[in-house]
Design a protein around this motif. Structure first.
Motif, mmCIF file in Angstrom:
data_model
loop_
_atom_site.group_PDB
_atom_site.id
_atom_site.type_symbol
_atom_site.label_atom_id
_atom_site.label_comp_id
_atom_site.label_asym_id
_atom_site.label_seq_id
_atom_site.Cartn_x
_atom_site.Cartn_y
_atom_site.Cartn_z
ATOM 1 N N VAL A 14 0.899 -0.585 0.238
ATOM 2 C CA VAL A 14 -0.248 0.110 0.161
ATOM 3 C C VAL A 14 0.932 1.235 -0.086
ATOM 4 N N ARG A 15 1.474 1.265 0.595
ATOM 5 C CA ARG A 15 2.765 2.299 0.568
ATOM 6 C C ARG A 15 2.968 2.653 -0.785
ATOM 7 N N TYR A 16 4.283 1.689 -0.983
ATOM 8 C CA TYR A 16 5.158 1.808 -2.295
ATOM 9 C C TYR A 16 4.679 1.068 -4.099
ATOM 10 N N TYR A 17 3.785 0.761 -3.614
ATOM 11 C CA TYR A 17 2.886 0.360 -4.962
ATOM 12 C C TYR A 17 1.795 0.887 -5.436
ATOM 13 N N LEU A 18 0.472 0.574 -4.522
ATOM 14 C CA LEU A 18 -0.389 0.990 -4.536
ATOM 15 C C LEU A 18 -0.905 2.329 -5.500
ATOM 16 N N PRO A 19 -0.033 3.547 -4.732
ATOM 17 C CA PRO A 19 0.032 4.683 -5.003
ATOM 18 C C PRO A 19 0.029 5.376 -6.648
ATOM 19 N N PHE A 20 1.130 3.976 -7.476
ATOM 20 C CA PHE A 20 1.686 4.504 -8.752
ATOM 21 C C PHE A 20 0.184 3.789 -9.258
ATOM 22 N N ASP A 21 -0.231 2.328 -8.900
ATOM 23 C CA ASP A 21 -1.756 1.349 -9.738
ATOM 24 C C ASP A 21 -2.664 2.573 -9.889
ATOM 25 N N GLN A 22 -2.189 3.363 -11.252
ATOM 26 C CA GLN A 22 -3.307 4.036 -11.351
ATOM 27 C C GLN A 22 -5.099 3.826 -11.847
ATOM 28 N N ASP A 23 -4.466 2.528 -12.649
ATOM 29 C CA ASP A 23 -5.885 2.215 -12.569
ATOM 30 C C ASP A 23 -6.263 1.032 -12.475
ATOM 31 N N ASN A 24 -6.545 0.565 -10.682
ATOM 32 C CA ASN A 24 -6.687 -0.018 -9.992
ATOM 33 C C ASN A 24 -6.623 -1.894 -10.309
ATOM 34 N N ARG A 25 -5.272 -1.705 -11.244
ATOM 35 C CA ARG A 25 -4.624 -3.449 -12.051
ATOM 36 C C ARG A 25 -4.279 -3.731 -11.218
ATOM 37 N N VAL A 52 -0.573 -0.976 13.070
ATOM 38 C CA VAL A 52 0.362 0.194 11.674
ATOM 39 C C VAL A 52 0.061 1.079 10.923
ATOM 40 N N SER A 53 1.061 1.480 11.817
ATOM 41 C CA SER A 53 1.030 2.381 10.513
ATOM 42 C C SER A 53 -0.137 3.353 9.607
ATOM 43 N N GLY A 54 -1.072 3.791 11.531
ATOM 44 C CA GLY A 54 -2.341 4.507 11.167
ATOM 45 C C GLY A 54 -3.497 3.715 10.221
ATOM 46 N N LYS A 55 -2.998 2.492 10.119
ATOM 47 C CA LYS A 55 -4.237 2.055 9.899
ATOM 48 C C LYS A 55 -4.410 1.324 8.002
ATOM 49 N N LEU A 56 -2.815 2.278 7.721
ATOM 50 C CA LEU A 56 -3.232 2.290 6.657
ATOM 51 C C LEU A 56 -2.996 1.587 5.721
ATOM 52 N N VAL A 57 -2.980 0.120 5.857
ATOM 53 C CA VAL A 57 -3.204 -0.879 5.159
ATOM 54 C C VAL A 57 -5.140 -1.272 4.393
ATOM 55 N N VAL A 58 -5.338 -1.207 6.324
ATOM 56 C CA VAL A 58 -6.727 -1.793 6.128
ATOM 57 C C VAL A 58 -7.415 -0.286 4.910
ATOM 58 N N LYS A 59 -7.492 1.135 5.304
ATOM 59 C CA LYS A 59 -7.625 2.023 4.263
ATOM 60 C C LYS A 59 -7.372 1.645 3.492
ATOM 61 N N LYS A 60 -6.862 1.229 2.752
ATOM 62 C CA LYS A 60 -5.857 1.313 1.212
ATOM 63 C C LYS A 60 -6.629 0.155 0.731
ATOM 64 N N LEU A 61 -6.678 -0.901 1.125
ATOM 65 C CA LEU A 61 -7.284 -2.653 1.004
ATOM 66 C C LEU A 61 -8.521 -3.143 1.973
ATOM 67 N N ASN A 62 -9.160 -1.434 1.738
ATOM 68 C CA ASN A 62 -10.813 -1.537 2.667
ATOM 69 C C ASN A 62 -12.197 -2.591 1.963
ATOM 70 N N PHE A 63 -11.396 -3.734 1.296
ATOM 71 C CA PHE A 63 -12.327 -5.376 1.465
ATOM 72 C C PHE A 63 -11.581 -5.906 3.100
ATOM 73 N N LEU A 64 -11.234 -5.749 3.485
ATOM 74 C CA LEU A 64 -10.376 -6.634 4.370
ATOM 75 C C LEU A 64 -10.963 -5.731 5.917
ATOM 76 N N LEU A 65 -11.912 -4.957 5.756
ATOM 77 C CA LEU A 65 -12.661 -4.266 7.059
ATOM 78 C C LEU A 65 -14.213 -4.946 6.274
ATOM 79 N N ASP A 66 -15.153 -4.855 4.997
ATOM 80 C CA ASP A 66 -15.950 -5.277 4.786
ATOM 81 C C ASP A 66 -16.220 -6.783 4.719
ATOM 82 N N LYS A 67 -17.105 -7.395 6.073
ATOM 83 C CA LYS A 67 -17.369 -7.848 6.825
ATOM 84 C C LYS A 67 -18.078 -8.747 5.786
#
Length: 190
Positions: A14-25, A52-67
């Protein structure tokens, strides 16, 4: 290929790859691999990601919080009741082989406390999960993905994931190595 992924690798994703993933591929690919259980997220890794890191992972991969997503796809893998194959052998390795030189400085009560914490950690649970899968004579290529290095650079009583996996003959890759092995995605930075 079945991948068990560590918190450190999800954080790197989420820190180093997804910011460059413009088309969400890449995001969609990772989500699909988690849905299909080709990328395994265990419960303790998900718990760490929430802290960790202000919940950055689950904020960016929000499906990991989708019950609904979690329930439908049986994510995360529950590990609290896992028993390693050959428990006596495994706990002997924990008591002797997985220890660092720092463990020698601990008295027996301190070591037992450190051991309890280690066995409840995401690291130990990922290892036990992989050992169980290997013991089932899985024909799948099983890999642990982590950004940790083998060398110890802290004062912990137990070796780091790559060092333990080396002892157990479990394949370890970093996130870049994993992404490079997928033919389904073509990452380019424009």
């Amino acid at each position: 290929m079945i991948v068990v992924i560590d918190t450190s690798s999800l954080l790197s994703l989420v820190r180093y790859y997804l910011p460059f993933d413009q088309d969400n591929r890449l995001l969609n690919f990772i989500k699909k691999e988690i849905q299909n259980h080709n990328i395994i997220v265990i419960d303790e890794v998900l718990n760490e990601c929430k802290l960790v890191s202000g919940k950055l992972v689950v904020k960016k991969l929000n499906f990991l919080l989708d019950k609904e997503f979690l329930k439908k796809n049986k994510v995360p893998i529950k590990t609290d009741n896992l028993i390693p194959p050959s428990p006596k052998k495994f706990y002997n390795l924990v008591d002797n082989t997985f220890k660092t030189t720092n463990a020698k400085r601990l008295n027996s009560a301190q070591f037992e406390q450190q051991k309890k914490e280690f066995l409840e950690s995401a690291d130990a649970r990922m290892i036990i999960y992989l050992l169980i899968q290997i013991s089932k004579n899985s024909f799948e290529n099983l890999i642990l993905v982590t950004e940790e290095t083998e060398g110890s650079n802290d004062l912990k009583a137990f070796k780091k994931l790559p060092a333990i996996c080396k002892i157990l003959d479990i394949e370890v890759k970093t996130l870049p190595e994993l992404l490079e092995s997928y033919n389904d995605i073509n990452l380019s930075f424009e």
